[in-house]
Motif scaffolding. Structure first.
Motif, PDB file in Angstrom:
ATOM      1  N   LEU A 153      37.471  48.793  34.957  1.00 29.12           N
ATOM      2  CA  LEU A 153      38.439  47.694  34.846  1.00 29.12           C
ATOM      3  C   LEU A 153      38.472  46.883  36.143  1.00 29.12           C
ATOM      4  N   MET A 154      38.419  47.586  37.277  1.00 29.39           N
ATOM      5  CA  MET A 154      38.390  46.905  38.568  1.00 29.39           C
ATOM      6  C   MET A 154      37.109  46.096  38.721  1.00 29.39           C
ATOM      7  N   ALA A 155      36.003  46.655  38.229  1.00 27.50           N
ATOM      8  CA  ALA A 155      34.713  45.987  38.379  1.00 27.50           C
ATOM      9  C   ALA A 155      34.641  44.688  37.586  1.00 27.50           C
ATOM     10  N   ARG A 156      35.449  44.561  36.557  1.00 25.09           N
ATOM     11  CA  ARG A 156      35.426  43.337  35.758  1.00 25.09           C
ATOM     12  C   ARG A 156      35.846  42.108  36.565  1.00 25.09           C
ATOM     13  N   SER A 157      36.594  42.342  37.635  1.00 23.94           N
ATOM     14  CA  SER A 157      37.019  41.223  38.475  1.00 23.94           C
ATOM     15  C   SER A 157      36.054  40.971  39.634  1.00 23.94           C
ATOM     16  N   ALA A 158      34.960  41.727  39.689  1.00 22.95           N
ATOM     17  CA  ALA A 158      33.994  41.554  40.777  1.00 22.95           C
ATOM     18  C   ALA A 158      33.358  40.171  40.713  1.00 22.95           C
ATOM     19  N   LYS A 159      33.182  39.574  41.873  1.00 24.96           N
ATOM     20  CA  LYS A 159      32.572  38.235  41.966  1.00 24.96           C
ATOM     21  C   LYS A 159      31.052  38.380  42.010  1.00 24.96           C
ATOM     22  N   THR A 160      30.478  38.608  40.824  1.00 26.27           N
ATOM     23  CA  THR A 160      29.050  38.847  40.707  1.00 26.27           C
ATOM     24  C   THR A 160      28.579  38.317  39.359  1.00 26.27           C
ATOM     25  N   PRO A 161      27.308  37.938  39.211  1.00 29.46           N
ATOM     26  CA  PRO A 161      26.828  37.383  37.941  1.00 29.46           C
ATOM     27  C   PRO A 161      27.076  38.328  36.766  1.00 29.46           C
ATOM     28  N   GLU A 162      27.338  37.765  35.619  1.00 25.50           N
ATOM     29  CA  GLU A 162      27.741  38.554  34.456  1.00 25.50           C
ATOM     30  C   GLU A 162      26.716  39.620  34.052  1.00 25.50           C
ATOM     31  N   PRO A 163      25.421  39.327  34.013  1.00 27.40           N
ATOM     32  CA  PRO A 163      24.473  40.395  33.646  1.00 27.40           C
ATOM     33  C   PRO A 163      24.523  41.585  34.600  1.00 27.40           C
ATOM     34  N   HIS A 164      24.629  41.289  35.891  1.00 24.21           N
ATOM     35  CA  HIS A 164      24.718  42.373  36.872  1.00 24.21           C
ATOM     36  C   HIS A 164      26.042  43.128  36.716  1.00 24.21           C
ATOM     37  N   LYS A 165      27.104  42.412  36.421  1.00 25.78           N
ATOM     38  CA  LYS A 165      28.409  43.052  36.244  1.00 25.78           C
ATOM     39  C   LYS A 165      28.376  44.031  35.065  1.00 25.78           C
ATOM     40  N   LYS A 166      27.705  43.662  33.999  1.00 24.04           N
ATOM     41  CA  LYS A 166      27.600  44.559  32.838  1.00 24.04           C
ATOM     42  C   LYS A 166      26.872  45.842  33.211  1.00 24.04           C
ATOM     43  N   GLU A 167      25.813  45.716  34.000  1.00 24.40           N
ATOM     44  CA  GLU A 167      25.093  46.904  34.453  1.00 24.40           C
ATOM     45  C   GLU A 167      25.971  47.763  35.359  1.00 24.40           C
ATOM     46  N   LEU A 168      26.698  47.106  36.248  1.00 21.93           N
ATOM     47  CA  LEU A 168      27.590  47.815  37.155  1.00 21.93           C
ATOM     48  C   LEU A 168      28.631  48.618  36.379  1.00 21.93           C
ATOM     49  N   ILE A 169      29.253  47.990  35.410  1.00 23.10           N
ATOM     50  CA  ILE A 169      30.277  48.663  34.609  1.00 23.10           C
ATOM     51  C   ILE A 169      29.670  49.814  33.813  1.00 23.10           C
ATOM     52  N   SER A 170      28.489  49.585  33.261  1.00 19.68           N
ATOM     53  CA  SER A 170      27.813  50.642  32.513  1.00 19.68           C
ATOM     54  C   SER A 170      27.543  51.856  33.391  1.00 19.68           C
ATOM     55  N   ASP A 171      27.093  51.621  34.617  1.00 25.41           N
ATOM     56  CA  ASP A 171      26.816  52.728  35.534  1.00 25.41           C
ATOM     57  C   ASP A 171      28.096  53.464  35.923  1.00 25.41           C
ATOM     58  N   LEU A 172      29.161  52.722  36.161  1.00 27.65           N
ATOM     59  CA  LEU A 172      30.433  53.352  36.531  1.00 27.65           C
ATOM     60  C   LEU A 172      30.936  54.271  35.420  1.00 27.65           C
ATOM     61  N   LYS A 173      30.697  53.892  34.183  1.00 32.56           N
ATOM     62  CA  LYS A 173      31.160  54.693  33.043  1.00 32.56           C
ATOM     63  C   LYS A 173      30.380  55.994  32.897  1.00 32.56           C
ATOM     64  N   GLN A 174      29.240  56.099  33.574  1.00 34.36           N
ATOM     65  CA  GLN A 174      28.425  57.309  33.476  1.00 34.36           C
ATOM     66  C   GLN A 174      28.934  58.443  34.369  1.00 34.36           C
TER      67      GLN A 174
END
Length: 260
Positions: free
Chosen positions: A147-168
């Motif tokens: 949820l915190m990562a969703r507000s990250a100032k980063t391109p959307e494709p990279h943000k999706k990968e970031l969130i996916s990794d955090l969920k692991q």
């Protein structure tokens, strides 16, 4: 079956210069994707690795910072890395690589915490509570990270990968790794003075807010050290490799220019 030290590479295999990239807690190797793609590192061989117990990677028998540093030194040697750059937990591993005397090259320390006071209080309390009552408090924290990562100032494709990794991430493994990390920074040592005395070229990179901090004493020690360059990124940045890839790549490029 995933490996404990997953490797992600970018750049030419025959490059003259290479860097080992160590991500922060709960993050995977690809958290450095934007950094590796930055023009400042064109022609550089980038080797990123996921640390054991992070982003779903398996634990190893020993996940203390010194043990992680020993393996990271081996990886740097195997891949011919001239520079090591680490973020947060990865920065502590890079720090220990230097202080152990096993890595002699330049290092870039992103969002480094050298004392408990440098680290977020809620993180420290959650880790220590989870050691006492079970991993459920940390499991709650892990639920909040995407949820915190969703507000990250980063391109959307990279943000999706970031969130996916955090969920692991798995709470039990994360508590063990995080507890060993806190044990390291809670040691009765003056890491700033040791770093200043190391002789390695060092870049210590922090944002004005968001990624931890340095105490006044640590900052004064590092500012006085001829081998240390302090870099402050304006504004609030929580995830330096993801939200400030250009500044991160620039620091790495500067470190590579000092490699012998």
């Amino acid at each position: 079956m995933r490996e404990a030290w997953e490797i992600l590479t970018a750049g030419p295999s025959d490059a003259d210069r290479s860097v080992l990239l160590l991500p922060g807690g709960a993050n995977a190797a690809r958290s450095f994707d934007l950094v590796m793609a930055d023009p400042a590192l064109a022609g550089v061989r980038c080797v990123a690795t996921t640390l054991p117990g992070m982003a779903g990677a398996p634990l190893t028998d020993d996940v203390t910072v010194p043990a992680l540093a020993r393996r990271a030194v081996e990886l740097a040697t195997e891949h011919g890395c001239d520079v090591v750059a680490g973020f947060s937990h990865g920065a502590s591993v890079a720090l220990e690589m230097v202080l152990s005397g096993e890595f002699k090259g330049p290092v870039v320390l992103l969002g480094l915490s050298m004392t408990p006071e440098d680290e977020a209080g809620f993180f420290r309390r959650t880790v220590r509570l989870s050691q006492k009552v079970g991993s459920w408090p940390f499991a709650i924290l892990l639920k909040l990270l995407p949820l915190m990562a969703r507000s990250a100032k980063t391109p959307e494709p990279h943000k999706k990968e970031l969130i996916s990794d955090l969920k692991q991430n798995r709470a039990r493994e994360a508590v063990r790794v995080s507890a060993d990390y806190l044990d390291y920074i809670e040691a009765d040592r003056d890491f700033a003075a040791e770093l200043a005395a190391s002789g390695n070229p060092v870049w210590v990179v922090h944002a004005e807010k968001g990624d931890g901090c340095l105490t006044d004493a640590e900052r004064a020690t590092l500012q006085a050290a001829p081998n240390v360059t302090l870099v402050t990124i304006p504004g609030s940045v929580f995830l330096l490799p993801d939200e400030a890839p250009q500044q991160t790549a620039a620091a790495i490029a500067a470190a590579l220019s000092q490699a012998t």
